[in-house]
Design a protein around this motif. Structure first.
Motif, PDB file in Angstrom:
ATOM      1  N   SER A  44       0.842  -1.192   0.000  1.00 36.27           N
ATOM      2  CA  SER A  44       0.000   0.000   0.000  1.00 36.27           C
ATOM      3  C   SER A  44       0.878   1.243   0.000  1.00 36.27           C
ATOM      4  O   SER A  44       1.977   1.248   0.552  1.00 36.27           O
ATOM      5  CB  SER A  44      -0.936   0.008   1.205  1.00 36.27           C
ATOM      6  OG  SER A  44      -0.201   0.023   2.402  1.00 36.27           O
ATOM      7  N   PHE A  45       0.375   2.264  -0.673  1.00 36.47           N
ATOM      8  CA  PHE A  45       1.062   3.546  -0.737  1.00 36.47           C
ATOM      9  C   PHE A  45       0.324   4.506   0.184  1.00 36.47           C
ATOM     10  O   PHE A  45      -0.886   4.676   0.078  1.00 36.47           O
ATOM     11  CB  PHE A  45       1.058   4.089  -2.166  1.00 36.47           C
ATOM     12  CG  PHE A  45       1.804   3.217  -3.135  1.00 36.47           C
ATOM     13  CD1 PHE A  45       3.194   3.250  -3.198  1.00 36.47           C
ATOM     14  CD2 PHE A  45       1.125   2.359  -3.989  1.00 36.47           C
ATOM     15  CE1 PHE A  45       3.886   2.446  -4.090  1.00 36.47           C
ATOM     16  CE2 PHE A  45       1.811   1.555  -4.885  1.00 36.47           C
ATOM     17  CZ  PHE A  45       3.188   1.606  -4.927  1.00 36.47           C
ATOM     18  N   THR A  46       1.066   5.141   1.097  1.00 38.92           N
ATOM     19  CA  THR A  46       0.453   6.063   2.043  1.00 38.92           C
ATOM     20  C   THR A  46       1.276   7.352   2.121  1.00 38.92           C
ATOM     21  O   THR A  46       2.393   7.418   1.606  1.00 38.92           O
ATOM     22  CB  THR A  46       0.369   5.443   3.458  1.00 38.92           C
ATOM     23  OG1 THR A  46       1.691   5.131   3.899  1.00 38.92           O
ATOM     24  CG2 THR A  46      -0.478   4.175   3.457  1.00 38.92           C
ATOM     25  N   ASN A  47       0.704   8.339   2.788  1.00 35.53           N
ATOM     26  CA  ASN A  47       1.367   9.629   3.020  1.00 35.53           C
ATOM     27  C   ASN A  47       1.897  10.273   1.741  1.00 35.53           C
ATOM     28  O   ASN A  47       3.056  10.686   1.672  1.00 35.53           O
ATOM     29  CB  ASN A  47       2.505   9.482   4.036  1.00 35.53           C
ATOM     30  CG  ASN A  47       2.033   8.894   5.336  1.00 35.53           C
ATOM     31  OD1 ASN A  47       1.001   9.310   5.857  1.00 35.53           O
ATOM     32  ND2 ASN A  47       2.750   7.916   5.854  1.00 35.53           N
ATOM     33  N   PRO A  48       1.049  10.381   0.705  1.00 35.93           N
ATOM     34  CA  PRO A  48       1.545  10.944  -0.552  1.00 35.93           C
ATOM     35  C   PRO A  48       1.723  12.460  -0.492  1.00 35.93           C
ATOM     36  O   PRO A  48       0.997  13.166   0.197  1.00 35.93           O
ATOM     37  CB  PRO A  48       0.440  10.584  -1.545  1.00 35.93           C
ATOM     38  CG  PRO A  48      -0.805  10.563  -0.707  1.00 35.93           C
ATOM     39  CD  PRO A  48      -0.368  10.012   0.633  1.00 35.93           C
ATOM     40  N   VAL A  49       2.717  12.916  -1.232  1.00 41.89           N
ATOM     41  CA  VAL A  49       2.936  14.334  -1.479  1.00 41.89           C
ATOM     42  C   VAL A  49       3.120  14.455  -2.987  1.00 41.89           C
ATOM     43  O   VAL A  49       3.910  13.721  -3.578  1.00 41.89           O
ATOM     44  CB  VAL A  49       4.200  14.849  -0.757  1.00 41.89           C
ATOM     45  CG1 VAL A  49       4.486  16.291  -1.126  1.00 41.89           C
ATOM     46  CG2 VAL A  49       4.064  14.685   0.747  1.00 41.89           C
TER      47      VAL A  49
END
Length: 128
Positions: A44-49
């Protein structure tokens, strides 16, 4: 959103030796099969900027101009029940039709290699 001529660059090697997936069909196939081929149970991909940039001059590495989105994400994976966390940098270039034609990924692969105890790219994207 992928252009037919999209290229996906993995972070292994340098400008001349990186693993590259070429064409929409190959990129889509990789992502459809990533779980089966890699042995990673969950990702999973989290905390995107996201930072959009417009390059008015050709970039040194790619020679491209135009819209590029720089992304920073945390990639949380589970491999053989073991967590692996990697902070990733991704540069996504959009062509004149607003389709993605280049994806450059940058991240330290060491935590993945140490947990998996193998180079997954050599297993699932063999070099010719």
């Amino acid at each position: 959103m992928l252009a037919d001529d999209v290229e996906y660059y993995f972070p292994d090697g340098d400008a001349d030796t990186r693993t590259i997936l070429s064409g929409k069909e190959e990129v889509v196939k990789w992502w459809k099969d990533w779980k089966k081929n890699s042995g990673i149970e969950k990702m999973s991909f989290t905390n995107p900027v996201y930072i959009p940039v417009k390059a008015n001059q050709e970039l040194n590495y790619s020679g491209l101009t135009g819209v590029i989105v720089l992304s920073y994400v945390s990639n949380e994976m589970i491999y053989n029940g073991q967590p692996v966390d990697v902070r990733m940098n991704i540069a996504t270039h959009f062509n004149e039709d607003s389709l993605i034609d280049r994806i450059y990924t940058y991240y330290d692969r060491t935590p993945i290699l140490n947990t998996v105890n193998a180079n997954l790219l050599e297993i699932v994207v063999p070099r010719e």
